[in-house]
Every structure is written in structure tokens, then in C-alpha cells.
Design a protein around this motif. Structure first.
Motif, PDB file in Angstrom:
ATOM      1  N   LYS A 105       0.911  -1.160   0.007  1.00  7.94           N
ATOM      2  CA  LYS A 105       0.113   0.121   0.011  1.00  7.94           C
ATOM      3  C   LYS A 105       0.826   1.325  -0.124  1.00  7.94           C
ATOM      4  O   LYS A 105       0.778   2.365  -0.679  1.00  7.94           O
ATOM      5  CB  LYS A 105      -0.891  -0.003   1.007  1.00  7.94           C
ATOM      6  CG  LYS A 105      -2.005  -0.764   1.159  1.00  7.94           C
ATOM      7  CD  LYS A 105      -2.905  -0.890   2.305  1.00  7.94           C
ATOM      8  CE  LYS A 105      -4.139  -1.934   2.151  1.00  7.94           C
ATOM      9  NZ  LYS A 105      -5.016  -1.904   3.458  1.00  7.94           N
ATOM     10  N   ARG A 106       1.856   1.330   0.735  1.00  8.19           N
ATOM     11  CA  ARG A 106       2.657   2.446   0.935  1.00  8.19           C
ATOM     12  C   ARG A 106       3.358   2.611  -0.468  1.00  8.19           C
ATOM     13  O   ARG A 106       3.343   3.832  -1.078  1.00  8.19           O
ATOM     14  CB  ARG A 106       3.873   2.100   1.810  1.00  8.19           C
ATOM     15  CG  ARG A 106       4.796   3.340   2.346  1.00  8.19           C
ATOM     16  CD  ARG A 106       5.666   3.163   3.420  1.00  8.19           C
ATOM     17  NE  ARG A 106       6.549   2.179   3.199  1.00  8.19           N
ATOM     18  CZ  ARG A 106       6.427   0.951   3.847  1.00  8.19           C
ATOM     19  NH1 ARG A 106       5.904   0.952   4.985  1.00  8.19           N
ATOM     20  NH2 ARG A 106       7.312   0.070   3.735  1.00  8.19           N
ATOM     21  N   GLU A 108       2.405   1.730  -3.287  1.00  4.90           N
ATOM     22  CA  GLU A 108       1.222   2.011  -4.342  1.00  4.90           C
ATOM     23  C   GLU A 108       1.027   3.564  -4.096  1.00  4.90           C
ATOM     24  O   GLU A 108       0.965   4.539  -5.125  1.00  4.90           O
ATOM     25  CB  GLU A 108      -0.209   1.277  -4.190  1.00  4.90           C
ATOM     26  CG  GLU A 108      -0.979   1.366  -5.012  1.00  4.90           C
ATOM     27  CD  GLU A 108      -2.261   0.406  -4.800  1.00  4.90           C
ATOM     28  OE1 GLU A 108      -3.415   1.114  -4.575  1.00  4.90           O
ATOM     29  OE2 GLU A 108      -2.061  -0.864  -4.748  1.00  4.90           O
ATOM     30  N   LEU A 109       0.766   3.941  -2.564  1.00  6.54           N
ATOM     31  CA  LEU A 109       0.682   5.657  -2.546  1.00  6.54           C
ATOM     32  C   LEU A 109       1.973   6.095  -3.103  1.00  6.54           C
ATOM     33  O   LEU A 109       1.793   7.152  -3.785  1.00  6.54           O
ATOM     34  CB  LEU A 109       0.376   5.589  -1.087  1.00  6.54           C
ATOM     35  CG  LEU A 109      -0.790   5.030  -0.294  1.00  6.54           C
ATOM     36  CD1 LEU A 109      -0.926   5.443   0.996  1.00  6.54           C
ATOM     37  CD2 LEU A 109      -2.126   5.912  -1.017  1.00  6.54           C
ATOM     38  N   LYS A 112       1.599   6.385  -6.661  1.00  3.96           N
ATOM     39  CA  LYS A 112       0.317   7.314  -7.102  1.00  3.96           C
ATOM     40  C   LYS A 112       0.934   9.129  -6.924  1.00  3.96           C
ATOM     41  O   LYS A 112       0.727   9.547  -7.650  1.00  3.96           O
ATOM     42  CB  LYS A 112      -0.421   7.137  -6.294  1.00  3.96           C
ATOM     43  CG  LYS A 112      -1.490   6.018  -6.740  1.00  3.96           C
ATOM     44  CD  LYS A 112      -2.784   5.677  -5.908  1.00  3.96           C
ATOM     45  CE  LYS A 112      -3.623   4.580  -6.403  1.00  3.96           C
ATOM     46  NZ  LYS A 112      -4.902   4.286  -5.341  1.00  3.96           N
TER      47      LYS A 112
END
Length: 177
Positions: A105-106, A108-109, A112
Motif C-alpha cells: 500500500k505504501r 502504491e501510495l 500514485k
């Protein structure tokens, strides 16, 4: 006297026989008593051996039961340790999954955010290029206006010079025709 002696011998003989018989009887009774004692001792020994064997069997059975209990406790302890080990391994796997999910998630963030920054940079770059082109178009339009003005001024100047030249030459008629 002979009779008396004979009787005495006979009595002595009977006495000796009686003593022998008594001695033999006593010896037989002693042997019988010894035999009884020996049988009693053998029975006692046999009974003692039987009791010892029973006690040994009982002790062995108790030892076996104790060993079985200890083995069961060891097996139960190992089973509990194995369960705890599996639980710990499962928890570790879950922690690793959780850390991997957080990392994903990190990332991915971050990706992004990086894409957003890249997009903003591109938009900013495109806006800068558009502004530069707009400014260039505005300058070119200004230059075009200036050039048109100069051209008009030059045409007016040429026309004025041409008219002056025609007037000076008197060729005004040609021009009307």
C-alpha cells in the motif's frame, strides 16, 4: 548262673535293642521333624518367592504406569509446544503478510504520489510551453501589427511618393486610364 547271665544278657540285649529302637525312633522323628522343617522352610521360601514375584510384578506395573504417565505428559507437552509453535508461525506469517500489505500500500501510495507529481510537472511544463507559445503568438501578432503598420506606412509613403512622382511627371492621365 548261666541262666541269670543269659537273662541278664537278654535283658541287656533287649535294653540295647530298646535303646537302639528308641534311638532309631528318635532319629526318625528328628529326620521327620527336619523334613517337616525343610518342607516348611521350602513352603516359606516358595511363599516368599511368590510374594517377592508379586511385589516385583506390582512394582514393575507401577513403574510402567508411571513411565506411561510421564510419556503421556511428555507427549502432551510436545503436542502443546507444537501447537504453540504452529500458532507462533501462523502469527508470524500473518505479521509478514500484514507488513507486506502495508509495504504494498505504501509503495502504491508512493507510486500514485510520484505519478501525480509527474502529471503535475507535465501539466506545469505544458502550461509553461503554452504560455511561451501564447506569448510568442502575442509577440508575433504585435510584430505582425507593427509590420502591417510599417507596411501601410510604407505603402502610404510609396503612394505619396508615387503621387508626387506622377505629379512631377504629369502622368496623371495614364493612371486614370
Amino acid at each position: 548262673m548261666e541262666i541269670l547271665q543269659s537273662r541278664q544278657r537278654l535283658q541287656e540285649e533287649q535294653k540295647r535293642k530298646e535303646e537302639l529302637r528308641l534311638a532309631k525312633e528318635q532319629e526318625e522323628q528328628l529326620k521327620l521333624q527336619e523334613l517337616k522343617n525343610q518342607k516348611y522352610t521350602e513352603r516359606q521360601n516358595k511363599e516368599q518367592k511368590k510374594q517377592d514375584f508379586k511385589a516385583k510384578v506390582y512394582t514393575d506395573a507401577q513403574n510402567i504406569k508411571q513411565l506411561q504417565l510421564e510419556n503421556l505428559e511428555i507427549i502432551e507437552q510436545k503436542r502443546l509446544e507444537e501447537i504453540q509453535s504452529k500458532i507462533a508461525a501462523k502469527q508470524e506469517i500473518q505479521r509478514q503478510k500484514s507488513r507486506a500489505e502495508e509495504r504494498r500500500k505504501r509503495m502504491e501510495l508512493e507510486k500514485k504520489a510520484q505519478m501525480k507529481m509527474e502529471l503535475e510537472r507535465k501539466i506545469e511544463e505544458e502550461n509553461r510551453i503554452r504560455r511561451e507559445k501564447e506569448e510568442m503568438v502575442a509577440r508575433m501578432e504585435q510584430e505582425e501589427l507593427e509590420l502591417i503598420q510599417r507596411l501601410q506606412n510604407t505603402q502610404l509613403l510609396q503612394q505619396s511618393v508615387f503621387e508626387d512622382l506622377e505629379a512631377a511627371m504629369g502622368v496623371t492621365e495614364l493612371r486614370d486610364s
